[in-house]
Design an enzyme around this catalytic site. Structure first.
Site, PDB file in Angstrom:
ATOM      1  N   GLU A  90      64.303  63.133 -15.416  1.00 37.69           N
ATOM      2  CA  GLU A  90      63.870  61.753 -15.159  1.00 37.69           C
ATOM      3  C   GLU A  90      65.099  60.852 -15.160  1.00 37.69           C
ATOM      4  OE1 GLU A  90      60.717  60.671 -17.862  1.00 37.69           O
ATOM      5  OE2 GLU A  90      59.439  62.284 -17.152  1.00 37.69           O
ATOM      6  N   ARG A 140      66.030  52.765 -16.392  1.00 37.64           N
ATOM      7  CA  ARG A 140      64.807  52.038 -16.040  1.00 37.64           C
ATOM      8  C   ARG A 140      65.001  50.545 -15.818  1.00 37.64           C
ATOM      9  NH1 ARG A 140      60.114  54.756 -19.716  1.00 37.64           N
ATOM     10  NH2 ARG A 140      60.109  56.598 -18.396  1.00 37.64           N
TER      11      ARG A 140
HETATM   12  C1  SIN Z   1      56.811  58.332 -17.386  1.00 38.36           C
HETATM   13  O1  SIN Z   1      56.192  59.364 -17.241  1.00 38.36           O
HETATM   14  O2  SIN Z   1      57.435  57.781 -16.492  1.00 38.36           O
HETATM   15  C2  SIN Z   1      56.791  57.677 -18.735  1.00 38.36           C
HETATM   16  C3  SIN Z   1      57.516  58.468 -19.708  1.00 38.36           C
HETATM   17  C4  SIN Z   1      58.228  57.562 -20.663  1.00 38.36           C
HETATM   18  O3  SIN Z   1      57.917  56.391 -20.764  1.00 38.36           O
HETATM   19  O4  SIN Z   1      59.174  58.032 -21.284  1.00 38.36           O
END
Ligand code: SIN
Length: 548
Positions: free
Chosen positions: A127, A293
């Site tokens: 991610e 983010r």
């Molecule tokens: C997501 O799945 O994007 C959220 C996971 C998170 O907030 O760490």
């Protein structure tokens, strides 16, 4: 096949016989992780205001970040966590998170948590702001639910633990009789509207975040910051409340819920495109769609001025319905398909990096009171949490808080309940109709989004302070769950605005038009009663915390 949610007796007659040793407010990953340890040392009551499965934990989609590959892997996880936090991560707390994380996840595996596997091996995804794939997931995009359910199943086997659903915390009980403020339990509202007074040798706030303070949030209705507000009213310090993380990609369609479109979509290759069909992240960060983010959320806000922004996975050669079953099921209601369509998204409030100030052992500034998980602030996330570090935080710091509760309670004299009745004066003096309460809450949330959301400045914050002053005069006063939540949301909004007003710089999730630069020195904010102060290290600030 997902594990089934366990069923519990939800009546107050389920309360353990007094004296109670440990009270846990909240049944998400932090509360349950703590309860498992606390049960080895005494009686435990876990209260939650809805049914057990309905915590913020259960909504976590993407997964749980953990470095299972040895020392080098752990060091890289630490590096990524520190980099995402924009200069403000407390290195001691982050070191503990990444080092103890693998052991906690091994435990989950022993307790039956079914993370996704391929050919018997755990599957890993990536991610935003992670330098490698290290995120475990379960049932595709239902990781939080799988973890919550397996913890619940484990907790239910422990004879010392009682679980009480549909029970809302009203206030903490403060005892000042020996010259020191100490927390000796809480008043609670049960599902039938009755008030329970529960005394405990140690109380843990594990009630999660407060996304409901904003009109646009990925959080469920339970996320109203109750535990933080209770701790604050009781006199505990709070920290870093201005750092609210806005998830970049919540579903965005008129009258549709702001359903989370997991960051794992971008981890699996999703592009972000604007209304002109251009992939735009190269203008904002070298990590493109996998930038931190806060960077992605602000980029989307800028690009989305003239129209929506979209997630585009049409080029990804994978069965996305199988990989993301929960998201796909949600999108079907809107006749959208990840493999075929572009998905409209924009940011929404998602995670509070701040909370009740604690040391890495969960101790707050009040004796007898502890906090863990999203409700707490150890400084582990700094100004911006690394994706998928929150479930790990709950597991690791829930367990550590339990250890200090056990050792502190061992040296603590018994609780002698005071003769005075609990103070319920905030709920005296008339009823407010349910419709008026909802209107009042809607007003608060809408104004918070407008004035104290993703992009802030002094004028907006000043306007929000006026709104809060005016709302205080018409606070809902019925002794009901919604009125309790309204009072808590008002407190949380006040804490966010005061801290955001005082932070005259931009850092991580806190962005000010009028102060767009970083200060030279990164400092945490600490609110102690009416005083806001800033200091470089939170763990420095917590050395004097006492848990006697
Ligand atoms: C997501 O799945 O994007 C959220 C996971 C998170 O907030 O760490």
């Amino acid at each position: 096949m997902p594990n089934a949610v366990p069923v519990v007796d939800s009546t107050p007659s389920n309360l353990p016989e007094p004296p109670l040793d440990f009270l846990v407010i909240g049944a998400g990953v932090a509360g349950l992780s703590a309860a498992i340890r606390l049960a080895t040392a005494g009686s435990v009551l876990v209260v939650t205001k809805e049914e057990l499965a309905e915590s913020n934990t259960a909504y976590a989609q993407g997964g749980i970040a953990v470095a299972m590959g040895g020392e080098e892997d752990v060091a890289l996880h630490l590096e990524d966590t520190i980099a995402a936090g924009d200069g403000l991560v407390d290195a001691e707390a982050a070191g503990i998170l990444v080092e103890q994380g693998p052991e906690r996840v091994e435990e989950l595996l022993e307790w039956g948590t079914a993370f996704d596997r391929e050919d018997g091996e755990l599957m890993l995804t990536r991610e935003g702001a992670h330098s490698r794939s290290r995120i475990l997931h379960a049932n595709g995009d239902a990781t939080g639910r799988e973890i919550a359910v397996s913890l619940l199943r484990h907790v239910q086997k422990l004879p010392n633990v009682r679980l009480l659903e549909w029970t809302t915390g009203i206030d903490l009980l403060v005892d000042s009789r020996n010259g020191q403020r100490q927390i000796i339990g809480a008043t609670l509202l049960d599902g039938e509207g009755g008030v329970l007074t529960v005394y405990a040798r140690a109380t843990l706030i594990a009630s999660g975040g407060a996304g409901q303070v904003y009109s646009d949030t990925t959080n469920p209705a339970v996320a109203t910051g109750d535990g933080i507000a209770m701790a604050w009213r009781a006199g505990a310090d709070v920290s870093d409340m201005e750092f609210y993380q806005f998830h970049p990609t919540a579903f965005s369609m008129p009258n549709a819920p702001r359903f989370l479109m997991s960051e794992a979509l971008r981890g699996e290759g999703a592009y972000l495109i604007n209304a002109r069909g251009e992939r735009f992240m190269e203008r904002y960060h070298p990590l493109l769609e996998l930038a931190p983010r806060d960077v992605v959320a602000r980029a989307i806000t800028r690009e989305g001025m003239d129209g929506p922004v979209y997630l585009d996975m049409r080029h990804v050669a994978k069965d996305l319905t199988a990989r993301f079953p929960g998201i796909s099921q949600f999108l079907r209601k809107y006749h959208l398909d990840l493999n075929r369509d572009i998905i409209p998204v924009r940011p929404a409030a998602h995670y509070l990096m701040g909370g009740v100030l604690t040391d890495v052992h969960g101790r707050t500034t009040l004796a007898g009171l502890y906090a863990a998980g999203e409700a707490a602030c150890t400084g582990v996330h700094g100004a911006n949490r690394l994706a998928s570090n929150s479930l790990l935080e709950g597991l690791v710091f829930g367990a550590l808080a339990a250890e200090s509760m056990i050792s502190d309670a061992a040296g603590r004299t018994s609780i002698f309940p005071p003769k005075t009745k609990p103070d319920l004066s905030a709920f005296e003096g008339g009823r407010t109709s349910d419709a008026d309460t909802e209107r009042w809450i809607g007003d608060l949330r809408g104004n918070m989004w407008k004035y104290a959301g993703l992009l802030r400045d002094a004028d907006g914050m000043g306007a929000m302070q006026h709104v809060l002053k005016s709302l205080a005069t018409s606070m809902p006063r019925a002794l009901s769950r919604r009125a309790i939540e309204a009072r808590n949301l008002h407190a949380i909004a006040g804490l966010i605005v005061r801290s955001a007003f005082g932070r005259c710089e931009s850092r991580g999730a806190h962005y000010r038009h009028d102060f767009p630069e970083h200060d030279a020195i990164a400092q945490h904010s600490i609110l102690e009663r009416d005083q806001l102060r800033f200091q470089p290290s939170l763990q420095g600030a917590t050395t004097a915390l006492n848990g006697v």
